[in-house]
Design a protein around this motif. Structure first.
Motif, PDB file in Angstrom:
ATOM      1  N   LEU A 147       0.916  -1.224   0.046  1.00 42.81           N
ATOM      2  CA  LEU A 147       0.087   0.110   0.108  1.00 42.81           C
ATOM      3  C   LEU A 147       0.721   1.165  -0.006  1.00 42.81           C
ATOM      4  O   LEU A 147       0.473   2.108  -0.592  1.00 42.81           O
ATOM      5  CB  LEU A 147      -1.012  -0.057   1.036  1.00 42.81           C
ATOM      6  CG  LEU A 147      -2.230  -1.037   1.012  1.00 42.81           C
ATOM      7  CD1 LEU A 147      -2.809  -1.139   2.490  1.00 42.81           C
ATOM      8  CD2 LEU A 147      -3.201  -0.495   0.148  1.00 42.81           C
ATOM      9  N   CYS A 148       1.898   1.196   0.774  1.00 38.59           N
ATOM     10  CA  CYS A 148       2.781   2.423   1.012  1.00 38.59           C
ATOM     11  C   CYS A 148       3.479   2.735  -0.453  1.00 38.59           C
ATOM     12  O   CYS A 148       3.473   3.747  -1.148  1.00 38.59           O
ATOM     13  CB  CYS A 148       3.934   2.289   1.880  1.00 38.59           C
ATOM     14  SG  CYS A 148       3.275   2.285   3.540  1.00 38.59           S
ATOM     15  N   PHE A 178      -3.527   3.501  10.759  1.00 38.59           N
ATOM     16  CA  PHE A 178      -3.398   2.014  11.283  1.00 38.59           C
ATOM     17  C   PHE A 178      -3.998   1.085  10.084  1.00 38.59           C
ATOM     18  O   PHE A 178      -5.270   1.394   9.819  1.00 38.59           O
ATOM     19  CB  PHE A 178      -3.878   1.761  12.542  1.00 38.59           C
ATOM     20  CG  PHE A 178      -3.271   0.499  13.016  1.00 38.59           C
ATOM     21  CD1 PHE A 178      -2.131   0.468  13.788  1.00 38.59           C
ATOM     22  CD2 PHE A 178      -3.765  -0.617  13.004  1.00 38.59           C
ATOM     23  CE1 PHE A 178      -1.503  -0.628  14.421  1.00 38.59           C
ATOM     24  CE2 PHE A 178      -3.270  -1.949  13.447  1.00 38.59           C
ATOM     25  CZ  PHE A 178      -2.106  -1.839  14.227  1.00 38.59           C
ATOM     26  N   ILE A 179      -3.448   0.096   9.425  1.00 43.46           N
ATOM     27  CA  ILE A 179      -3.774  -0.854   8.835  1.00 43.46           C
ATOM     28  C   ILE A 179      -4.254  -2.212   9.468  1.00 43.46           C
ATOM     29  O   ILE A 179      -3.072  -2.513   9.985  1.00 43.46           O
ATOM     30  CB  ILE A 179      -3.015  -1.040   7.456  1.00 43.46           C
ATOM     31  CG1 ILE A 179      -2.759   0.472   6.485  1.00 43.46           C
ATOM     32  CG2 ILE A 179      -3.562  -1.834   6.585  1.00 43.46           C
ATOM     33  CD1 ILE A 179      -1.672   0.173   5.529  1.00 43.46           C
ATOM     34  N   LEU A 180      -5.547  -2.657   9.239  1.00 40.54           N
ATOM     35  CA  LEU A 180      -5.800  -3.892   9.978  1.00 40.54           C
ATOM     36  C   LEU A 180      -5.954  -4.876   8.947  1.00 40.54           C
ATOM     37  O   LEU A 180      -6.363  -4.619   7.616  1.00 40.54           O
ATOM     38  CB  LEU A 180      -7.084  -3.532  10.758  1.00 40.54           C
ATOM     39  CG  LEU A 180      -6.975  -3.000  11.943  1.00 40.54           C
ATOM     40  CD1 LEU A 180      -8.469  -2.522  12.246  1.00 40.54           C
ATOM     41  CD2 LEU A 180      -6.182  -3.826  12.901  1.00 40.54           C
ATOM     42  N   ASN A 209      -9.356  -5.607   0.899  1.00 39.07           N
ATOM     43  CA  ASN A 209      -9.670  -5.556  -0.742  1.00 39.07           C
ATOM     44  C   ASN A 209      -8.260  -4.518  -0.905  1.00 39.07           C
ATOM     45  O   ASN A 209      -8.369  -3.153  -0.568  1.00 39.07           O
ATOM     46  CB  ASN A 209     -10.662  -5.123  -1.333  1.00 39.07           C
ATOM     47  CG  ASN A 209     -10.667  -5.141  -2.968  1.00 39.07           C
ATOM     48  OD1 ASN A 209     -10.203  -3.920  -3.358  1.00 39.07           O
ATOM     49  ND2 ASN A 209     -11.286  -5.959  -3.384  1.00 39.07           N
ATOM     50  N   LEU A 210      -7.272  -4.836  -1.675  1.00 43.87           N
ATOM     51  CA  LEU A 210      -6.207  -3.953  -1.976  1.00 43.87           C
ATOM     52  C   LEU A 210      -6.484  -2.685  -2.570  1.00 43.87           C
ATOM     53  O   LEU A 210      -6.121  -1.618  -1.819  1.00 43.87           O
ATOM     54  CB  LEU A 210      -5.155  -4.716  -2.621  1.00 43.87           C
ATOM     55  CG  LEU A 210      -3.617  -3.846  -3.010  1.00 43.87           C
ATOM     56  CD1 LEU A 210      -2.901  -3.855  -1.382  1.00 43.87           C
ATOM     57  CD2 LEU A 210      -2.901  -4.550  -3.802  1.00 43.87           C
ATOM     58  N   GLU A 211      -7.346  -2.632  -3.602  1.00 44.33           N
ATOM     59  CA  GLU A 211      -7.443  -1.500  -4.263  1.00 44.33           C
ATOM     60  C   GLU A 211      -8.597  -0.426  -3.378  1.00 44.33           C
ATOM     61  O   GLU A 211      -8.347   0.571  -3.352  1.00 44.33           O
ATOM     62  CB  GLU A 211      -8.273  -1.942  -5.526  1.00 44.33           C
ATOM     63  CG  GLU A 211      -7.386  -2.329  -6.601  1.00 44.33           C
ATOM     64  CD  GLU A 211      -6.252  -1.298  -6.928  1.00 44.33           C
ATOM     65  OE1 GLU A 211      -6.349   0.092  -7.166  1.00 44.33           O
ATOM     66  OE2 GLU A 211      -5.068  -1.874  -7.168  1.00 44.33           O
TER      67      GLU A 211
END
Length: 204
Positions: A23-24, A123-125, A171-173
């Protein structure tokens, strides 16, 4: 027209296996004026990693000397390796007028908030611990390391309320678009606008 002040600091934390690095990287590609703060580490480079692009790779003696010289904003030991955010690297990016993205753990994020109260913490969960375990197993890592990462994940997730935003990466997108919205919204806040540029627009 350059209406907006730069120098925003975006801090992203997540349990290992949450898709944070992917994501980064997508954010950096999408926003040329957002730069990654490159950390120093004592761990060995992985295949494909480049010095000065992925990390600054140093030996333990050099890292400890940097700690003694108070050169880090934050640093931590993770699974026997040291990672740290250099004050000089961050300062150089700020002086060049970039927004900055930091990928650091929860303790590092807390230190950043103390030193830079205007930092935006995200924060990414993972969607579940079961999914997190599945992703870690797909990395073909040692089972003991996976067990440690899952144990640490529980500890890290318990800190999510300290953050300004939470993104669930099911979901990545979708997760990427939510991160993009956060960055854009923060940039558009009135306190981030250059008053003199607004005055030029309406000056008679």
């Amino acid at each position: 027209m350059n209406l907006y002040k730069r120098g925003n600091i975006f801090v992203i934390s997540a349990p290992s296996g949450s898709g944070k690095t992917t994501l980064c990287n997508k954010l950096i590609k999408a926003l040329p004026d957002l730069k990654m703060s490159i950390s120093h580490t004592t761990r060995k480079p992985r295949a494909g990693e480049i010095e000065g692009v992925d990390y600054f790779f140093v030996d333990k003696e050099t890292f400890e000397k940097m700690i003694s010289n108070n050169e880090f904003i934050e640093w931590a030991e993770v699974y026997g390796n040291f990672y740290g955010t250099s004050k000089s690297v961050l300062q150089q990016l700020m002086e060049k007028g970039y927004d900055i993205l930091l990928d650091i753990d929860t303790e590092g994020a807390k230190n950043m908030k103390k030193l830079y109260p205007e930092s935006i913490l995200i924060f990414i969960l993972p969607p579940s611990l079961e999914e997190l375990e599945r992703r870690l197993l797909n990395r073909n890592e040692d089972k003991d390391i996976i067990k440690k990462r899952l144990s640490k994940a529980n500890e890290e997730i318990s800190n999510y309320k300290f953050y300004d935003y939470v993104v669930i990466n099911d979901n990545l997108e979708k997760a990427f678009n939510e991160l993009l919205c956060i960055v854009c919204a923060e940039r558009l806040k009135t306190k981030k606008i250059k008053d003199d540029e607004i005055e030029k627009i309406f000056k008679k």
